[in-house]
Scaffold this motif. Structure first.
Motif, PDB file in Angstrom:
ATOM      1  N   ARG A  67      42.316  53.219   2.878  1.00  0.00           N
ATOM      2  CA  ARG A  67      42.893  54.550   3.332  1.00  0.00           C
ATOM      3  C   ARG A  67      44.243  54.876   2.376  1.00  0.00           C
ATOM      4  NH1 ARG A  67      40.791  56.171   8.455  1.00  0.00           N
ATOM      5  NH2 ARG A  67      42.494  57.753   8.741  1.00  0.00           N
ATOM      6  N   THR A  68      44.245  56.028   2.108  1.00  0.00           N
ATOM      7  CA  THR A  68      45.744  56.389   1.394  1.00  0.00           C
ATOM      8  C   THR A  68      46.686  57.284   2.369  1.00  0.00           C
ATOM      9  OG1 THR A  68      44.702  58.506   0.755  1.00  0.00           O
ATOM     10  CG2 THR A  68      44.283  56.584  -0.630  1.00  0.00           C
ATOM     11  N   ASP A  69      46.193  57.624   3.445  1.00  0.00           N
ATOM     12  CA  ASP A  69      47.037  58.549   4.425  1.00  0.00           C
ATOM     13  C   ASP A  69      47.564  59.779   3.834  1.00  0.00           C
ATOM     14  OD1 ASP A  69      46.482  56.926   6.501  1.00  0.00           O
ATOM     15  OD2 ASP A  69      48.478  55.786   6.350  1.00  0.00           O
ATOM     16  N   ALA A  70      46.717  60.165   2.661  1.00  0.00           N
ATOM     17  CA  ALA A  70      47.036  61.284   1.889  1.00  0.00           C
ATOM     18  C   ALA A  70      45.957  62.029   2.128  1.00  0.00           C
ATOM     19  CB  ALA A  70      47.197  61.042   0.191  1.00  0.00           C
ATOM     20  N   ARG A 150      36.812  61.147  -5.276  1.00  0.00           N
ATOM     21  CA  ARG A 150      36.061  60.140  -5.684  1.00  0.00           C
ATOM     22  C   ARG A 150      36.708  58.746  -5.979  1.00  0.00           C
ATOM     23  NH1 ARG A 150      30.996  62.984  -8.887  1.00  0.00           N
ATOM     24  NH2 ARG A 150      29.527  62.802  -7.149  1.00  0.00           N
ATOM     25  N   GLN A 151      37.988  59.025  -6.721  1.00  0.00           N
ATOM     26  CA  GLN A 151      38.671  57.918  -7.041  1.00  0.00           C
ATOM     27  C   GLN A 151      39.700  57.143  -6.060  1.00  0.00           C
ATOM     28  OE1 GLN A 151      41.175  59.826 -10.260  1.00  0.00           O
ATOM     29  NE2 GLN A 151      39.326  59.835 -11.655  1.00  0.00           N
ATOM     30  N   GLY A 152      39.595  57.946  -4.832  1.00  0.00           N
ATOM     31  CA  GLY A 152      40.040  57.387  -3.440  1.00  0.00           C
ATOM     32  C   GLY A 152      41.810  57.593  -3.691  1.00  0.00           C
ATOM     33  N   ASP A 155      42.090  60.614   1.064  1.00  0.00           N
ATOM     34  CA  ASP A 155      41.082  60.331   2.193  1.00  0.00           C
ATOM     35  C   ASP A 155      40.058  61.422   2.370  1.00  0.00           C
ATOM     36  OD1 ASP A 155      42.160  57.690   2.416  1.00  0.00           O
ATOM     37  OD2 ASP A 155      43.517  58.684   3.976  1.00  0.00           O
ATOM     38  N   GLY A 156      40.337  62.468   2.074  1.00  0.00           N
ATOM     39  CA  GLY A 156      39.403  63.651   2.109  1.00  0.00           C
ATOM     40  C   GLY A 156      39.972  64.874   1.757  1.00  0.00           C
ATOM     41  N   ALA A 157      39.312  66.190   2.157  1.00  0.00           N
ATOM     42  CA  ALA A 157      39.816  67.521   1.427  1.00  0.00           C
ATOM     43  C   ALA A 157      39.806  68.356   2.740  1.00  0.00           C
ATOM     44  CB  ALA A 157      38.891  67.929   0.324  1.00  0.00           C
ATOM     45  N   LEU A 177      31.656  63.510  -0.041  1.00  0.00           N
ATOM     46  CA  LEU A 177      32.803  63.315   0.593  1.00  0.00           C
ATOM     47  C   LEU A 177      33.255  63.981   1.695  1.00  0.00           C
ATOM     48  CD1 LEU A 177      33.984  64.150  -3.265  1.00  0.00           C
ATOM     49  CD2 LEU A 177      34.159  61.866  -2.147  1.00  0.00           C
ATOM     50  N   PRO A 178      34.244  63.449   2.412  1.00  0.00           N
ATOM     51  CA  PRO A 178      34.658  64.160   3.767  1.00  0.00           C
ATOM     52  C   PRO A 178      35.582  65.483   3.372  1.00  0.00           C
ATOM     53  CG  PRO A 178      35.836  61.979   3.398  1.00  0.00           C
ATOM     54  CD  PRO A 178      34.967  62.234   2.187  1.00  0.00           C
TER      55      PRO A 178
END
Length: 365
Positions: A67-70, A150-152, A155-157, A177-178
């Motif tokens: 997870r990126t927390d972004a 997709r590249q991570g 984490d979602g949009a 994708l979430p």
């Protein structure tokens, strides 16, 4: 969580564990929000974190949690780009004030988007998460958003769409994708969304105008291919019809102050005796008030005006706007909550949350 990527000399989990008198594993559980930790121990770890100056290593955490927390906060539309546009041409066009610059300019000029950002940031920040603002007004920009996710890189949009034919929600769901959408999608897509009860809000506007004694009432809509606009018009018409007014004058706008001015000029030319106007957002209502003043019409004595949103434009208008409030900040926060819930349960079903509007009475009606 590993400390391998932490710069030399910075506090580590072991430092926190020694200060708290607990194991490294216990510290990790507290920092990562695991709930089955005794509250007394949690407090001891928090004090140790504060005293040591420990900060979680996001790079290391990302390696473990993936997870990126972004979170990508995407303002998307369905702009029409020239077929001959090349990859080299686009940045120059935008730099010179082309379509990309025009789109972003419209976004930042609309107070609605600022309220969305406020709601999202206020929800994400206490949870250690941060939004990445993206614009998707062209097909290439939409593809960039999908690739970014997709590249991570996020984490979602959270998607705010400005056009009924916007394909981005469908692209995100097709890619697995979430994502969560602000407002019901015009195209069928298995995506969670938040919205306001538009018809109920429009009924409140109609009932208020009628209660004031207005009888020759018109409405300025937004683009009629947008589901929210269709619902506001349907609710307004329904309330008027139920109160013995089967006909209302209609002019279509584009949610901008300028389009509200143009629509109001058209309505006055065709119906010079109108005495009430419901505009589908505050910017168009502000434009309507401006034209009415120029034509020597008093607001609300000659023509009462009601907007929709309860944005900063409602307070800046002269006179201040009576409007239908949609709780944008709360809706944006709920978008973020739904997305985080989806990240924790990737197989969860799409859902919707509908908020109730309210009438805010000021001086224009």
């Amino acid at each position: 969580m590993t400390d391998d990527l932490r710069p030399a000399g910075t506090p580590t989990l072991e430092d926190v564990a020694r200060a708290a008198g607990v194991s490294r594993a216990t510290v990790s559980r507290v920092i990562n929000g695991v709930r089955n930790v005794d509250p007394v121990i949690q407090e001891a770890v928090r004090r140790a974190v504060a005293s040591t100056g420990y900060a979680p290593n996001r790079a290391a955490r990302s390696l473990v949690t993936r997870r990126t927390d972004a979170i990508a906060l995407v303002v998307s539309g369905a702009g029409v780009e020239p077929e001959t546009e090349t990859e080299e041409d686009a940045p120059a066009d935008e730099a010179e004030g082309g379509e990309g610059a025009s789109f972003t300019g419209q976004v930042f000029a609309d107070p609605f988007f600022g309220r969305v950002v406020t709601g999202v940031v206020n929800y994400l920040r206490p949870r250690g998460m941060h939004p990445v603002l993206m614009f998707a007004e062209t097909s290439r920009a939409r593809e960039d958003v999908v690739a970014f996710l997709r590249q991570g890189s996020a984490d979602g949009a959270l998607v705010v769409s400005t056009h009924a034919e916007d394909p981005l929600p469908g692209m995100l769901t097709d890619a697995g994708l979430p994502a969560v959408l602000y407002a019901r999608p015009a195209r069928a897509a298995r995506i969670s969304y938040v919205d306001v009860a538009h018809q109920d809000g429009a009924r409140l506007a109609a009932e208020h105008l009628l209660a004031r004694g207005c009888r020759r009432i018109a409405t300025i809509t937004g683009p009629l291919d947008v589901p929210a606009v269709q619902e506001r018009l349907a609710g307004f018409r329904d309330a008027m019809t139920q109160n013995g007014h089967p006909y209302i004058a209609i002019a279509e706008g584009r949610f901008t102050q300028e389009s509200g001015e143009t629509a109001m000029e058209r309505l006055l030319a065709e119906h010079p005796d109108l005495d009430g106007v419901f505009a589908a957002n505050d910017l168009m209502a502000t434009g309507a008030c401006h034209v009415l003043r120029e034509r020597g019409k008093r607001v609300p004595e000659d023509v009462a005006v009601i907007g929709f949103d309860d944005s900063s434009a409602a307070l800046a208008c002269r006179p201040p706007l009576t409007t239908i409030r949609q709780p944008v900040e709360a809706m944006a926060a709920e978008m973020a909550r739904l997305l985080i819930e989806r990240l924790g349960k990737p197989e969860g079903a799409a859902t919707s949350v509908i908020f109730e509007p309210s009438l805010v009475v000021r001086d224009s009606a």
